[in-house]
Design an enzyme around this catalytic site. Structure first.
Site, PDB file in Angstrom:
ATOM      1  N   ASP A  67       0.820  -1.207   0.000  1.00  0.00           N
ATOM      2  CA  ASP A  67       0.000   0.000   0.000  1.00  0.00           C
ATOM      3  C   ASP A  67       0.861   1.268   0.000  1.00  0.00           C
ATOM      4  O   ASP A  67       2.086   1.206   0.168  1.00  0.00           O
ATOM      5  CB  ASP A  67      -0.947  -0.009   1.216  1.00  0.00           C
ATOM      6  CG  ASP A  67      -0.249  -0.370   2.521  1.00  0.00           C
ATOM      7  OD1 ASP A  67       0.997  -0.332   2.561  1.00  0.00           O
ATOM      8  OD2 ASP A  67      -0.932  -0.691   3.496  1.00  0.00           O
ATOM      9  N   ASN A 136      -7.631  -2.665  14.436  1.00  0.00           N
ATOM     10  CA  ASN A 136      -9.036  -2.911  14.061  1.00  0.00           C
ATOM     11  C   ASN A 136      -9.155  -4.078  13.074  1.00  0.00           C
ATOM     12  O   ASN A 136     -10.194  -4.277  12.466  1.00  0.00           O
ATOM     13  CB  ASN A 136      -9.677  -1.651  13.462  1.00  0.00           C
ATOM     14  CG  ASN A 136      -9.023  -1.214  12.149  1.00  0.00           C
ATOM     15  OD1 ASN A 136      -8.077  -1.853  11.677  1.00  0.00           O
ATOM     16  ND2 ASN A 136      -9.514  -0.139  11.561  1.00  0.00           N
ATOM     17  N   HIS A 138      -7.354  -4.473  10.271  1.00  0.00           N
ATOM     18  CA  HIS A 138      -7.078  -4.205   8.859  1.00  0.00           C
ATOM     19  C   HIS A 138      -5.788  -4.893   8.415  1.00  0.00           C
ATOM     20  O   HIS A 138      -4.873  -5.110   9.217  1.00  0.00           O
ATOM     21  CB  HIS A 138      -7.090  -2.701   8.539  1.00  0.00           C
ATOM     22  CG  HIS A 138      -5.927  -1.898   8.997  1.00  0.00           C
ATOM     23  ND1 HIS A 138      -6.023  -0.863   9.899  1.00  0.00           N
ATOM     24  CD2 HIS A 138      -4.619  -1.928   8.637  1.00  0.00           C
ATOM     25  CE1 HIS A 138      -4.837  -0.307  10.080  1.00  0.00           C
ATOM     26  NE2 HIS A 138      -3.968  -0.931   9.336  1.00  0.00           N
ATOM     27  N   GLU A 143      -9.731  -1.649   5.332  1.00  0.00           N
ATOM     28  CA  GLU A 143     -10.389  -1.335   6.599  1.00  0.00           C
ATOM     29  C   GLU A 143     -11.621  -2.227   6.802  1.00  0.00           C
ATOM     30  O   GLU A 143     -12.124  -2.833   5.842  1.00  0.00           O
ATOM     31  CB  GLU A 143     -10.804   0.136   6.588  1.00  0.00           C
ATOM     32  CG  GLU A 143      -9.648   1.121   6.477  1.00  0.00           C
ATOM     33  CD  GLU A 143      -8.839   1.246   7.760  1.00  0.00           C
ATOM     34  OE1 GLU A 143      -8.945   0.364   8.647  1.00  0.00           O
ATOM     35  OE2 GLU A 143      -8.079   2.225   7.871  1.00  0.00           O
TER      36      GLU A 143
END
Ligand code: GLP
Length: 256
Positions: A67, A136, A138, A143
């Site tokens: 990314d 979280n 990801h 996400e």
């Protein structure tokens, strides 16, 4: 799924560096999927030392990163282009043209997503994908709520991800709001996956990944379906596991 429990960050990094080294030292074409963030920093340090000490030939190695932020100059100290130069590329002889990251400054970002998939495809896919995990759940910048069938795409970063990454920037305001990331489908296409996790802040996400149900609400849970997933995690990162899952890991240190 193979879960290797180690005591701490140092041990996690040593194991991960050894595994990554095996891929590059075999002397045949290797496509490494690479990750950024705090987690793999020591892994890269140790990998660099080993490659330098053993004068490993890397002419056959190709890399594709997960990314990149959108709108950060490649030379910005917090761009993932810069991260990779700093922690790996400038220290090892991987031919520059064989290293790839998504271009977060492309004029046509949608086109860039398609182009990035084509690069991966033209390389014959990723042999081993290194992953961290967000608190979280990801992976890459996928996400919670990301459909599992998405390939490389543009994302709005979750507030919690921007807050987690603010530690690398002067202030929260400076953390980009958008990114380009390999999708879950792209990641799942990798032949092998090596996920690293260290510290208590990852404990809940890792519990979900190892023993939760597969759900887009926690993107990492999709990895349960990958045929060749290895997790290297330290005690703190595994501290939320149920007794049942923990005993499975302890019995064999392999299966779950
Ligand atoms: C970042 C990256 C991910 C990384 C994750 C965890 O936002 N995009 O690739 O795995 O969050 O980061 P860290 O290793 O710093 O905890």
């Amino acid at each position: 799924m193979i879960v290797l429990e180690v005591e701490n960050y140092q041990q996690m990094s040593e194991k991960a560096a050894n595994i990554m080294f095996q891929y590059v030292a075999e002397g045949k074409k290797a496509v490494l999927g690479l990750a950024t963030g705090g987690t793999p920093v020591k892994t890269y340090d140790l990998l660099v030392s080993r490659i330098q000490n053993e004068k490993t030939d890397l002419s056959h190695v190709h890399t594709v990163n997960l990314d990149e932020y959108i709108g950060l100059d490649e030379k910005h100290p917090q761009s993932y282009h810069h991260f990779m130069e700093e922690h790996l590329f400038q220290h090892v002889p991987i031919p520059k043209k064989q290293t790839h990251l998504p271009n977060g400054n492309a004029e046509d970002l949608n086109e860039e997503c398609i182009h990035y998939e084509q690069i991966i495809e033209s390389l014959g896919g990723v042999d081993i994908q290194l992953l961290g995990i967000g608190a979280n759940g990801h992976i890459g910048f996928n996400e919670p709520g990301t459909p599992f069938d998405q390939k490389t795409h543009l994302v709005d970063l979750a507030p919690s991800t921007r807050e987690a990454n603010a530690r690398f920037f002067a202030s929260l305001d400076e953390v980009p709001k958008k990114a380009i990331t390999m999708g879950i489908a792209t990641i799942m296409n990798s032949k092998n996956i090596l996920l690293l996790a260290s510290g208590e802040s990852k404990a809940d996400a890792l519990k979900q990944l190892i023993e939760g149900s597969v759900s887009e609400a926690c993107p990492a849970t999709v990895l349960q379906k990958h045929p060749s997933l290895t997790i290297i995690a330290d005690e703190a990162a595994l501290s939320s596991l149920s007794d049942e899952a923990r005993s499975k890991i302890n019995q064999s240190n392999v299966s779950c």
